[in-house]
Design a protein around this motif. Structure first.
Motif, mmCIF file in Angstrom:
data_model
loop_
_atom_site.group_PDB
_atom_site.id
_atom_site.type_symbol
_atom_site.label_atom_id
_atom_site.label_comp_id
_atom_site.label_asym_id
_atom_site.label_seq_id
_atom_site.Cartn_x
_atom_site.Cartn_y
_atom_site.Cartn_z
ATOM 1 N N VAL A 39 6.953 -5.128 32.623
ATOM 2 C CA VAL A 39 8.298 -4.756 33.044
ATOM 3 C C VAL A 39 8.411 -4.889 34.554
ATOM 4 N N TRP A 98 13.957 -1.898 21.759
ATOM 5 C CA TRP A 98 14.531 -1.020 22.775
ATOM 6 C C TRP A 98 16.049 -1.088 22.740
ATOM 7 N N ILE A 127 11.263 -8.933 32.081
ATOM 8 C CA ILE A 127 9.893 -8.900 31.583
ATOM 9 C C ILE A 127 9.233 -10.200 32.002
ATOM 10 N N CYS A 184 16.949 -1.703 28.332
ATOM 11 C CA CYS A 184 16.747 -3.076 28.806
ATOM 12 C C CYS A 184 17.572 -3.411 30.047
ATOM 13 N N TYR A 187 9.938 -5.021 22.763
ATOM 14 C CA TYR A 187 11.110 -5.124 23.617
ATOM 15 C C TYR A 187 12.387 -5.187 22.782
#
Length: 188
Positions: free
Chosen positions: A38, A23, A33, A28, A20
């Motif tokens: 997700v 990213w 999360i 995002c 994560y």
């Protein structure tokens, strides 16, 4: 139609904090999360966004130099399994403005503005997650059919890691906890 046609394959797999963190901000945006999975929420209404912005601005002004209030960023509740929530408003320690991810120990207050479709999550699920993470204050704003927002405030009981009811306000918040603030939400 298969699930892959609706959502990319990576949305069907548990992700780690490291994945994560790699990213981009665009990837995002608009997601949370929960337990490594997700969760995509529909876009908030203009009324919802306006309530959050007015509240964040008022809290930021009242917070003084030690605290900031902002909207639209993640709070990392736990690393394994990864749980990032994106509260509507977050009051956090000013000295942690450049610290990423924002952790519960940086946060004083989270606010959720309840929207159609988020009622159960905002009233039950997030309350428990924020309490277990140790965030001292939680406010929930309900957009009543009358147009006058209802504001429910909660204070963490550190021993039980659960929230106890505090004050309930209709339209205007007048509180000393966590700091003195008066916010009129009747004009939304």
């Amino acid at each position: 139609m298969t699930a892959e046609m609706v959502a990319p394959e990576w949305m069907h797999q548990q992700i780690t904090a490291d994945e994560y963190d790699s990213w981009s901000a665009e990837q995002c945006a608009g997601i949370e999360i929960v337990d490594g999975m997700v969760v995509v929420s529909p876009s908030a209404s203009k009324r919802h966004n306006r309530l959050a912005r007015i509240l964040a601005n008022a809290l930021d002004a009242a917070a003084g130099p030690d605290w900031n209030a902002d909207t639209d960023f993640d709070v990392r509740l736990q690393d394994v399994p990864l749980t990032n929530r994106r509260p509507d408003v977050v009051v956090y320690r000013a000295e942690t403005i450049d610290v990423t991810p924002t952790r519960p120990e940086h946060v004083l207050l989270v606010v959720e503005v309840v929207s159609p479709g988020s009622e159960t999550t905002d009233r039950i699920v997030k309350v428990d997650q924020y309490a277990q993470a140790g965030i001292a204050f939680y406010w929930r704003i309900e957009q009543a059919a009358t147009g006058v927002p209802l504001i429910y405030t909660y204070i963490l009981d550190p021993a039980s890691r659960s929230y106890r009811d505090a004050d309930m306000f209709t339209g205007t918040i007048r509180t000393a906890a966590p700091f003195a603030v008066e916010i009129d939400l009747n004009t939304i």
